[in-house]
Design a protein around this motif. Structure first.
Motif, PDB file in Angstrom:
ATOM      1  N   LEU A 268     -28.973 -20.834 -27.898  1.00  0.00           N
ATOM      2  CA  LEU A 268     -28.376 -21.223 -27.206  1.00  0.00           C
ATOM      3  C   LEU A 268     -27.546 -19.884 -27.019  1.00  0.00           C
ATOM      4  O   LEU A 268     -27.288 -19.374 -28.249  1.00  0.00           O
ATOM      5  N   ASP A 269     -26.893 -20.278 -25.765  1.00  0.00           N
ATOM      6  CA  ASP A 269     -25.870 -18.875 -25.603  1.00  0.00           C
ATOM      7  C   ASP A 269     -24.450 -18.871 -26.316  1.00  0.00           C
ATOM      8  O   ASP A 269     -24.305 -19.813 -26.803  1.00  0.00           O
ATOM      9  N   TYR A 270     -24.074 -18.015 -26.866  1.00  0.00           N
ATOM     10  CA  TYR A 270     -22.607 -18.511 -27.729  1.00  0.00           C
ATOM     11  C   TYR A 270     -21.691 -19.507 -28.040  1.00  0.00           C
ATOM     12  O   TYR A 270     -21.438 -20.139 -28.140  1.00  0.00           O
ATOM     13  N   GLY A 271     -21.045 -19.330 -26.167  1.00  0.00           N
ATOM     14  CA  GLY A 271     -20.502 -20.279 -26.069  1.00  0.00           C
ATOM     15  C   GLY A 271     -20.734 -21.921 -25.965  1.00  0.00           C
ATOM     16  O   GLY A 271     -19.818 -22.869 -26.769  1.00  0.00           O
ATOM     17  N   ARG A 272     -22.260 -22.285 -25.545  1.00  0.00           N
ATOM     18  CA  ARG A 272     -22.926 -23.492 -25.882  1.00  0.00           C
ATOM     19  C   ARG A 272     -23.063 -23.393 -27.293  1.00  0.00           C
ATOM     20  O   ARG A 272     -22.726 -25.010 -27.943  1.00  0.00           O
ATOM     21  N   SER A 273     -23.148 -22.707 -28.149  1.00  0.00           N
ATOM     22  CA  SER A 273     -23.308 -23.289 -29.265  1.00  0.00           C
ATOM     23  C   SER A 273     -21.839 -23.371 -30.009  1.00  0.00           C
ATOM     24  O   SER A 273     -22.120 -24.832 -31.038  1.00  0.00           O
ATOM     25  N   TRP A 274     -21.196 -22.794 -30.233  1.00  0.00           N
ATOM     26  CA  TRP A 274     -19.689 -22.938 -30.340  1.00  0.00           C
ATOM     27  C   TRP A 274     -19.359 -24.655 -29.761  1.00  0.00           C
ATOM     28  O   TRP A 274     -18.689 -25.046 -31.232  1.00  0.00           O
ATOM     29  N   ALA A 275     -19.853 -24.975 -28.914  1.00  0.00           N
ATOM     30  CA  ALA A 275     -18.959 -26.294 -28.613  1.00  0.00           C
ATOM     31  C   ALA A 275     -19.796 -27.523 -28.771  1.00  0.00           C
ATOM     32  O   ALA A 275     -18.884 -28.202 -29.797  1.00  0.00           O
ATOM     33  N   GLU A 276     -21.194 -26.875 -29.240  1.00  0.00           N
ATOM     34  CA  GLU A 276     -21.824 -28.119 -29.745  1.00  0.00           C
ATOM     35  C   GLU A 276     -21.356 -28.233 -31.676  1.00  0.00           C
ATOM     36  O   GLU A 276     -21.476 -29.186 -32.709  1.00  0.00           O
ATOM     37  N   GLY A 349     -15.135 -29.023 -56.485  1.00  0.00           N
ATOM     38  CA  GLY A 349     -16.171 -30.017 -56.240  1.00  0.00           C
ATOM     39  C   GLY A 349     -17.544 -30.222 -56.010  1.00  0.00           C
ATOM     40  O   GLY A 349     -18.186 -29.542 -56.254  1.00  0.00           O
ATOM     41  N   GLU A 350     -17.945 -30.833 -55.481  1.00  0.00           N
ATOM     42  CA  GLU A 350     -19.373 -31.434 -55.760  1.00  0.00           C
ATOM     43  C   GLU A 350     -20.084 -30.944 -54.307  1.00  0.00           C
ATOM     44  O   GLU A 350     -21.038 -30.352 -54.504  1.00  0.00           O
ATOM     45  N   HIS A 351     -19.668 -30.972 -53.259  1.00  0.00           N
ATOM     46  CA  HIS A 351     -19.819 -30.142 -51.678  1.00  0.00           C
ATOM     47  C   HIS A 351     -20.425 -28.790 -52.001  1.00  0.00           C
ATOM     48  O   HIS A 351     -20.054 -27.966 -52.273  1.00  0.00           O
ATOM     49  N   SER A 352     -21.834 -28.586 -51.616  1.00  0.00           N
ATOM     50  CA  SER A 352     -22.560 -27.382 -51.566  1.00  0.00           C
ATOM     51  C   SER A 352     -22.373 -26.754 -50.278  1.00  0.00           C
ATOM     52  O   SER A 352     -22.502 -27.862 -49.326  1.00  0.00           O
ATOM     53  N   ALA A 353     -22.818 -25.658 -49.913  1.00  0.00           N
ATOM     54  CA  ALA A 353     -22.836 -24.912 -48.746  1.00  0.00           C
ATOM     55  C   ALA A 353     -23.648 -25.808 -48.241  1.00  0.00           C
ATOM     56  O   ALA A 353     -24.366 -25.625 -46.643  1.00  0.00           O
ATOM     57  N   ALA A 354     -24.825 -25.567 -48.466  1.00  0.00           N
ATOM     58  CA  ALA A 354     -26.725 -26.155 -48.488  1.00  0.00           C
ATOM     59  C   ALA A 354     -26.157 -27.817 -48.129  1.00  0.00           C
ATOM     60  O   ALA A 354     -26.801 -28.017 -46.862  1.00  0.00           O
ATOM     61  N   ASP A 355     -25.321 -27.868 -48.979  1.00  0.00           N
ATOM     62  CA  ASP A 355     -25.080 -30.241 -48.292  1.00  0.00           C
ATOM     63  C   ASP A 355     -24.675 -29.864 -47.067  1.00  0.00           C
ATOM     64  O   ASP A 355     -24.484 -30.853 -46.359  1.00  0.00           O
ATOM     65  N   LEU A 356     -23.203 -28.968 -46.776  1.00  0.00           N
ATOM     66  CA  LEU A 356     -22.514 -29.024 -45.373  1.00  0.00           C
ATOM     67  C   LEU A 356     -23.864 -28.490 -44.619  1.00  0.00           C
ATOM     68  O   LEU A 356     -23.153 -29.259 -43.613  1.00  0.00           O
ATOM     69  N   LEU A 357     -24.620 -27.574 -44.632  1.00  0.00           N
ATOM     70  CA  LEU A 357     -25.557 -27.729 -43.511  1.00  0.00           C
ATOM     71  C   LEU A 357     -26.731 -28.327 -43.481  1.00  0.00           C
ATOM     72  O   LEU A 357     -26.891 -28.777 -41.225  1.00  0.00           O
ATOM     73  N   SER A 358     -27.362 -29.062 -44.138  1.00  0.00           N
ATOM     74  CA  SER A 358     -27.575 -30.303 -43.986  1.00  0.00           C
ATOM     75  C   SER A 358     -26.936 -30.767 -42.962  1.00  0.00           C
ATOM     76  O   SER A 358     -27.289 -32.281 -41.755  1.00  0.00           O
ATOM     77  N   LYS A 359     -25.692 -31.350 -43.848  1.00  0.00           N
ATOM     78  CA  LYS A 359     -25.375 -32.231 -42.954  1.00  0.00           C
ATOM     79  C   LYS A 359     -25.066 -32.523 -41.204  1.00  0.00           C
ATOM     80  O   LYS A 359     -24.730 -32.968 -40.360  1.00  0.00           O
ATOM     81  N   LEU A 360     -24.461 -31.039 -41.531  1.00  0.00           N
ATOM     82  CA  LEU A 360     -23.972 -30.330 -39.614  1.00  0.00           C
ATOM     83  C   LEU A 360     -25.318 -30.009 -38.975  1.00  0.00           C
ATOM     84  O   LEU A 360     -25.672 -31.090 -37.476  1.00  0.00           O
ATOM     85  N   PHE A 361     -26.738 -30.404 -39.472  1.00  0.00           N
ATOM     86  CA  PHE A 361     -27.526 -29.969 -38.470  1.00  0.00           C
ATOM     87  C   PHE A 361     -28.204 -31.361 -38.141  1.00  0.00           C
ATOM     88  O   PHE A 361     -28.267 -31.784 -36.848  1.00  0.00           O
ATOM     89  N   ASP A 362     -27.786 -32.620 -38.813  1.00  0.00           N
ATOM     90  CA  ASP A 362     -28.251 -34.233 -38.620  1.00  0.00           C
ATOM     91  C   ASP A 362     -26.844 -34.388 -37.598  1.00  0.00           C
ATOM     92  O   ASP A 362     -28.000 -34.874 -36.903  1.00  0.00           O
ATOM     93  N   SER A 363     -25.834 -33.873 -37.552  1.00  0.00           N
ATOM     94  CA  SER A 363     -25.288 -34.124 -36.585  1.00  0.00           C
ATOM     95  C   SER A 363     -25.338 -33.442 -35.326  1.00  0.00           C
ATOM     96  O   SER A 363     -25.436 -34.040 -34.129  1.00  0.00           O
ATOM     97  N   LEU A 364     -26.138 -32.622 -35.275  1.00  0.00           N
ATOM     98  CA  LEU A 364     -26.049 -30.993 -34.213  1.00  0.00           C
ATOM     99  C   LEU A 364     -27.673 -32.426 -33.470  1.00  0.00           C
ATOM    100  O   LEU A 364     -27.872 -32.495 -32.338  1.00  0.00           O
ATOM    101  N   TYR A 365     -28.945 -32.327 -34.630  1.00  0.00           N
ATOM    102  CA  TYR A 365     -29.312 -33.213 -33.731  1.00  0.00           C
ATOM    103  C   TYR A 365     -30.014 -34.052 -33.959  1.00  0.00           C
ATOM    104  O   TYR A 365     -31.256 -34.752 -33.510  1.00  0.00           O
TER     105      TYR A 365
END
Length: 365
Positions: A268-276, A349-365
Motif C-alpha cells: 500500500l502507499d505510505y499514508g494508508r499503511s500508516w493509518a492501518e 520484560g517477556e515480550h520480544s520484537a517478534a512477539d509484537l510483529l506477530s500480534k500486529l500482523f494478526d490485527s492487521l490481517y
C-alpha cells in the motif's frame, strides 16, 4: 436354620468389604498409579516433512487445518499457565458490515465479503440506478457505466443538471472493486469521470488523483447508496467466477526467518499503511506513547498484564502511565512499506520484537 441365618450377615460383610476395597483401589489408581500424559504434547518432537518422489508436483499438498507456528525453543513455557488461546474466529467479522472509510482524500466502502460475491451485486446496482455497464474488467475489478448524459435518471445519479447542453462534459461513472487490507473484505470505490469527448473503451483508474471536496461528497453519497443496496440484497447467492480471478495476493504479508517474524510488508502507499498500523496498534491494546508520521515511528507500550500490574501499591497510585518498551518503524520500500519492530535495551520484560510483529500482523490481517 439357625446356622444358615447366622451366615447371611457374614456374607453381607464380605461383600461390603470387597466393594470398599475396589473403590479404594480405583481412587488410588486414579490419583497415582495411572500416568499423567497431559504434558506430553509440549515435549513431543516435530515430525519429519513429507518426502515426495523426485519430479513430483507438491504444489497441491498443504495442511487442511493449519496449526499456528510456535517457536520450539519457547515450547517449555506452554505448560501449564501460558497455553496460547485459540484464534479469535470473530476477528474477521467487522463491527459494521458496510462502512465508508476515508484517508488522504480517498474514500471507499468496506464490506465484509469477498469480491466474487459482490461483483454481480455491483452490476445489478449500476443497472438498477439506470447507469448500465458499458465496459468492465472483472480481473481488474473495474466497471464503467454508459454515458450518463442521455438518460434522465442517470443524469440525476451522476449529479448533472436537469437541462442538457452541448457544452457539458461527457460523464461516466466508474466503480473499482479490490480485496481489502483485512482478511475476507472488499473495498469499493466510485468516481465520476468527465471528459470533452465520448470515452473509447474502459478508462484506467488513476490512483494518484485527489478529488475535490465536491467530488468527494459525491463519492460518499453514491457509496452510501451502494451500501444500502447491497444490504438489501444480502440473501442473494450469486457469484462471479470471473471476479474471483481478481488479484487475490494479500496486501499484508509477514516476513519470517526460520519461522521467526522479522517484518511486515504492506503493498500500500505510505499514508494508508500508516493509518492501518495505527488502527491495528490501538485494536491490539498496545498503548501508543508517542508517534511521528513524517519520520515513520510509533513508541508503544507492549508489556504483559502482569508487568503492568503495580500490585499492592495500586491502592495508593493512579493508573500507571504507558511506558515506551518497543518501537515500530515504517519505511518505504519499492512499491510498498516495510514495518519492523525493536525492543528498548532497558526493557527486560517477556515480550520480544517478534512477539509484537506477530500480534500486529494478526490485527492487521
Amino acid at each position: 436354620m439357625q446356622v444358615l441365618s447366622g451366615t447371611r450377615p457374614v456374607r453381607l460383610y464380605k461383600s461390603i468389604a470387597l466393594a470398599s476395597g475396589l473403590l479404594f483401589l480405583t481412587a488410588v489408581s486414579g490419583c497415582s498409579l495411572l500416568e499423567d500424559r497431559s504434558e506430553r504434547y509440549v515435549d513431543a518432537p516435530e515430525g519429519t516433512p513429507l518426502q515426495l518422489p523426485e519430479g513430483a508436483d507438491g504444489s497441491r499438498l498443504h495442511q487442511v487445518m493449519p496449526i499456528r507456528d510456535i517457536n520450539t525453543a519457547e515450547s517449555g513455557k506452554l505448560y501449564p499457565s501460558a497455553i496460547p488461546n485459540p484464534p479469535d474466529m470473530t476477528s474477521e467479522i467487522l463491527d459494521e458490515n458496510y462502512v465508508i472509510e476515508e484517508l488522504d482524500g480517498q474514500t471507499w466502502l468496506l464490506v465484509n465479503e469477498v469480491p466474487g460475491r459482490l461483483w454481480p451485486q455491483a452490476v445489478a446496482y449500476m443497472n438498477e440506478r439506470g447507469l448500465g455497464v458499458a465496459e468492465d474488467s472483472p480481473k481488474l475489478g473495474l466497471m464503467q457505466s454508459e454515458l450518463a448524459n442521455f438518460s434522465k435518471r442517470a443524469r440525476e445519479i451522476a449529479g448533472l443538471s436537469e437541462s442538457p447542453s452541448r457544452q457539458e462534459p461527457m460523464t461516466v461513472i466508474q466503480l473499482k472493486m479490490a480485496p481489502g487490507v483485512r482478511r475476507k473484505t472488499t473495498e469499493i470505490q466510485i468516481r465520476r469521470l468527465q471528459m470533452d469527448d465520448r470515452p473509447e473503451g474502459l478508462q484506467p483508474w488513476p490512483d494518484t488523483v485527489q478529488p475535490s471536496a465536491e467530488d468527494l461528497a459525491f463519492e460518499k453519497k453514491l457509496l452510501s447508496d451502494l451500501g444500502d443496496f447491497l444490504k438489501g440484497r444480502e440473501e442473494s447467492k450469486s457469484f462471479s467466477r470471473a471476479a474471483s480471478g481478481m488479484s487475490s495476493e494479500p496486501l499484508v504479508k509477514l516476513v519470517t526467518e526460520n519461522d521467526d517474524p522479522r517484518a511486515i510488508r504492506m503493498s500500500l502507499d505510505y499514508g494508508r499503511s500508516w493509518a492501518e498500523v495505527k488502527r491495528a496498534l490501538e485494536a491490539s491494546d498496545m498503548a501508543i506513547v508517542d508517534l511521528n508520521r513524517s519520520e515513520g515511528w510509533f513508541y508503544v507500550d507492549f508489556r504483559t498484564a502482569d508487568e503492568k500490574d503495580p500490585g499492592w501499591f495500586s491502592w495508593f497510585t493512579d493508573k500507571e502511565k504507558p511506558v515506551h518498551t518497543h518501537t515500530v518503524q515504517l519505511r518505504r520500500q519499492d512499491d510498498g512499506v516495510m514495518i519492523t519492530a525493536t525492543k528498548r535495551p532497558d526493557y527486560t520484560g517477556e515480550h520480544s520484537a517478534a512477539d509484537l510483529l506477530s500480534k500486529l500482523f494478526d490485527s492487521l490481517y
